[in-house]
Write a protein that holds these residues in place. Structure first.
Motif, PDB file in Angstrom:
ATOM      1  N   UNK A  79       0.809  -1.218   0.000  1.00 32.18           N
ATOM      2  CA  UNK A  79       0.000   0.000   0.000  1.00 32.18           C
ATOM      3  C   UNK A  79       0.844   1.270   0.000  1.00 32.18           C
ATOM      4  N   UNK A  80       2.165   1.126   0.073  1.00 30.49           N
ATOM      5  CA  UNK A  80       3.034   2.293   0.254  1.00 30.49           C
ATOM      6  C   UNK A  80       3.218   3.074  -1.043  1.00 30.49           C
ATOM      7  N   UNK A  81       3.120   4.386  -0.932  1.00 29.77           N
ATOM      8  CA  UNK A  81       3.525   5.281  -2.015  1.00 29.77           C
ATOM      9  C   UNK A  81       4.952   5.779  -1.793  1.00 29.77           C
ATOM     10  N   UNK A  82       5.337   5.905  -0.514  1.00 34.25           N
ATOM     11  CA  UNK A  82       6.653   6.470  -0.181  1.00 34.25           C
ATOM     12  C   UNK A  82       7.363   5.544   0.818  1.00 34.25           C
ATOM     13  N   UNK A  83       7.721   4.332   0.385  1.00 36.30           N
ATOM     14  CA  UNK A  83       8.379   3.398   1.318  1.00 36.30           C
ATOM     15  C   UNK A  83       9.865   3.727   1.499  1.00 36.30           C
ATOM     16  N   UNK A  84      10.383   3.391   2.669  1.00 32.23           N
ATOM     17  CA  UNK A  84      11.818   3.502   2.945  1.00 32.23           C
ATOM     18  C   UNK A  84      12.256   2.254   3.695  1.00 32.23           C
TER      19      UNK A  84
END
Length: 579
Positions: free
Chosen positions: A198-203
Motif C-alpha cells: 500500500x506504500x507510495x513512499x516506502x523507505x
C-alpha cells in the motif's frame, strides 16, 4: 589431564585458533596448558581491556566467536568494558576468567572479585565452574549461546582448583549445534506484505542485524528487486555499497540530509535488523511521524520496544526477506508504481543535491576528504574506529561495501576500541588490509597495544587525527553550552610520531592538504605496522548534526549562518553529552 588442559583441547574442538589475554595467578594453570596446545595461538596484549576489544574485533570481522582470557580480580574487571561493548553490539564472545579456589570464594581472598555478579547485566549468560565434571556442559553451552539467535558474550568464571582438578574421566569435547533460527510466521509475512504493497513512499531502514543474520545477499536482492530507497544505521553501513543508487546514507544524529528527510516523509518504514536507537531516531515521538512500521528482527524483545510495529515479523531475516522479495517487487508495476517511481526520484535527487563536498578551502588537512581518499586507495580495507568526531567522519565518508569491514563501538561508544579491535581483525586474517582510524583522545586510552602490533608484526595502518581536543565534547560545548569549554584541551599531547617510533613502529606526520596524497601512499606502502599523524583544525566540526531533543528534519548544517545555528542550539544538561 587436568581441567585446564581439557579446556584448552575443548577450545580447539570448538574451532578456536586465536585467543587474546594476559596471565596472572588464578588463571596460571590454563596458561600452563597452552604449552601443550600448539593449535591455539595466544596473543599477549598489554592490558586486559585490549584483550576484550581484540576478541571483539576478531569476532566482528570474522563472524566467529572471539575468545579472551584474564586472571581474577583486576584482570577480570579490566575486561568489563569490552564485554559490555560486545553485549550492546551483539558480538559473539566467550570470556574466560580465572577465579580463586572454590574453598576461598566468598572470603575476600587475594584478587577475589565477584565477576559473575558484576557482569550479569552485560552478558547473555554467566557460568561459574564449580566442579571439573561440569566443564563439558558449560563449555558447550557457552559457545552455543554466544552464536545462537542474537549473538552476544558469555562468561566462564574458572576457579583455580577446578583448573587443577583431575579430568582424566572427561570425554573429548563435542561442540553443541547452534540453535536453528526461528522461521517467520506466514501471518506476519502477509501483514508485512499488505502494508508494503500500500506504500507510495516506502523507505528501508537497515541495521546491524543484517550482517549478524548473514542476510547481506538477501537484503541486497530485496533492495534491487523492490527499488525502495534505503537508509542505514551506523552498524548497518556497508549492507548496501556506499555508491549504490538507492543508498541514501546513514540516518540519525550525524546522518545525511537525504536519509533523514526520506524517513521523516515516508509512509511505510521497513525496518530490517535495527532497534530504533536514540542516535538514529532523534526525538522518538517525532520520528517518521507519517509512517506505518514493518519491523523484521530475530529478537522478539526489539519488536515494538520503542516504536509500535504495525507488522512485526519475528524470525530469520534471510527467510523473511527471501519470502517477501518477489511479492513486493511485483507491486512496482501495480497501482502504486507511478507514485513510488516519483518518490524514488525525489529521494535520489535530494541525495545528489546534498552530497558531501570535499573542496574545503585553505591549506590545512580536511579530515573527511582524507578519509574518503584513503578508502578509495584501499577499497578492500577493514577499518576499525575509535569513538568521537573521527568515528562519524568515517561513517559519513568512508566507501563501505561490507558491514564486517567497518568495526565501530556503536551502542557503548567506547573510546580506546579502535587499536585493539584492529589487532583482532588482523589476527583473524593476516592477509587482510586493516586500517585503524583514531583520535588523539581515544588513542591514548589503549596506546600500549602498539607493543602488541610490534611483537606480532601486524601490518595495521593507523591514521591518527589530532585536533588537540576531545573534539566531539568540544563541539557540543560550542553549540549547546554557550562555548563554555570544560576539560577538553589536549594541547599537551605527546609527539605521537616519536611515541610510535619508540615502540619500533614506522611513523610519519602530515599537516598540509597538499601533502596528503604522498602521505597516504607512504602509509599504505609501509611493509609492517605504521602510523600517520594528521594535524587537523581544533575548530573542525562534524556536520550535519541533529540537536538533542529535536526530530531528524531539524538538522544543523554548515551552509547555515552562525545566527541560524545559534538560534537552534539550546543549552543542554550535562547528561546530553556524548559518551
Amino acid at each position: 589431564m587436568n581441567g585446564a588442559r581439557w579446556l584448552a583441547q575443548a577450545l580447539v574442538a570448538e574451532g578456536v585458533d586465536t585467543l587474546f589475554g594476559y596471565p596472572g595467578g588464578a588463571i596460571m594453570p590454563f596458561y600452563d596448558a597452552l604449552h601443550g596446545t600448539p593449535e591455539l595461538k595466544h596473543v599477549l596484549v598489554r592490558h586486559e581491556q585490549g584483550a576484550a576489544f581484540a576478541a571483539n574485533g576478531y569476532a566482528r570481522a570474522s563472524g566467529r566467536v572471539g575468545v579472551c582470557v584474564a586472571t581474577s580480580g583486576p584482570g577480570a574487571s579490566n575486561l568489563v568494558t569490552g564485554i559490555a561493548d560486545a553485549m550492546l553490539d551483539s558480538v559473539p564472545m566467550v570470556v574466560i576468567t580465572g577465579q580463586v579456589a572454590t574453598t576461598l570464594m566468598g572470603t575476600d581472598a587475594f584478587q577475589e572479585l565477584d565477576v559473575f555478579g558484576m557482569t550479569l547485566p552485560m552478558v547473555k549468560h554467566s557460568f561459574i565452574v564449580r566442579r571439573v565434571d561440569d566443564l563439558p556442559r558449560i563449555v558447550g553451552e557457552a559457545f552455543r549461546l554466544a552464536l545462537s539467535g542474537r549473538p552476544g558474550p558469555v562468561l566462564i568464571d574458572l576457579p583455580k582448583d577446578v583448573q587443577l582438578g583431575d579430568a582424566t574421566q572427561l570425554p573429548k569435547h563435542a561442540p553443541l549445534p547452534i540453535d536453528s533460527e526461528e522461521t517467520p510466521r506466514d501471518a506476519s509475512l502477509h501483514e508485512a506484505l499488505a502494508l508494503i504493497s500500500q506504500a507510495d513512499r516506502p523507505v528501508l531502514y537497515g541495521g546491524g542485524g543484517i550482517a549478524l543474520g548473514a542476510a547481506l545477499p538477501a537484503f541486497r536482492t530485496f533492495v534491487d528487486a523492490t527499488q525502495i530507497p534505503t537508509v542505514l544505521t551506523l552498524k548497518g553501513l556497508g549492507a548496501l555499497p556506499t555508491q549504490h543508487p538507492l543508498n541514501l546514507g546513514m540516518l540519525g544524529m550525524h546522518g545525511s540530509r537525504a536519509a533523514n528527510m526520506a524517513v521523516q516523509e515516508c509512509d511505510v518504514l521497513i525496518v530490517v535488523g535495527a532497534r530504533f536507537d536514540d542516535r538514529a531516531t532523534g526525538k522518538l515521538a517525532e520520528f517518521a511521524p507519517n509512517a506505518r512500521v514493518v519491523h523484521m528482527d530475530i529478537d522478539a524483545c526489539e519488536i515494538g520496544k520503542l516504536r509500535h510495529a504495525d507488522a512485526g515479523v519475528r524470525g530469520d531475516i534471510v527467510t523473511t526477506l527471501t519470502k517477501l522479495t518477489l511479492p513486493c517487487a511485483a507491486q512496482l508495476h501495480g497501482r502504486h508504481g507511478a507514485a513510488r517511481r516519483a518518490w524514488r526520484a525525489q529521494c535520489q535527487e535530494r541525495a545528489r543535491m546534498h552530497a558531501a563536498r570535499y573542496d574545503a578551502p585553505g591549506e590545512t588537512v580536511y579530515a573527511p576528504a582524507l578519509l574518503k581518499q584513503l578508502s578509495e586507495l584501499a577499497p578492500d580495507a577493514v577499518v576499525a574506529c575509535d569513538v568521537g568526531q573521527h568515528q562519524m567522519w568515517v561513517a559519513q565518508h568512508w566507501r563501505l561495501d561490507d558491514p564486517r569491514k567497518h568495526l565501530t563501538s556503536g551502542a557503548l561508544g567506547a573510546m580506546g576500541f579502535g587499536l585493539p579491535a584492529a589487532i583482532g581483525a588482523q589476527m583473524q586474517d593476516m592477509d587482510a588490509r586493516v586500517v585503524c582510524v583514531s583520535g588523539d583522545g581515544s588513542f591514548l586510552m589503549n596506546v600500549q597495544e602498539l607493543a602488541t602490533l610490534r611483537r606480532y608484526g601486524l601490518p595495521v595502518k593507523i591514521v591518527l587525527l589530532d585536533n588537540q581536543a576531545l573534539g566531539m565534547v568540544r563541539q557540543w560545548q560550542e553549540l549547546f553550552f554557550d562555548k563554555r569549554y570544560s576539560e577538553i584541551d589536549l594541547s599537551d599531547n605527546p609527539d605521537f610520531v616519536a611515541v610510535a617510533q619508540a615502540f619500533g613502529i614506522e611513523a610519519m606526520h602530515v599537516e598540509r592538504a597538499a601533502d596528503v596524497d604522498a602521505a597516504l601512499q607512504a602509509l599504505l606502502d609501509a611493509k609492517g605496522p605504521a602510523l600517520l599523524h594528521v594535524a587537523i583544525d581544533t575548530a573542525a566540526n562534524v556536520w550535519p548534526l541533529v540537536p538533542p531533543n529535536r526530530n531528524n528534519a531539524e538538522m544543523l548544517d554548515p551552509q547555515q549562518d552562525d545566527d541560524a545555528i545559534a538560534s537552534q542550539a539550546q543549552p543542554e544538561k550535562s547528561r546530553a553529552l556524548p559518551a
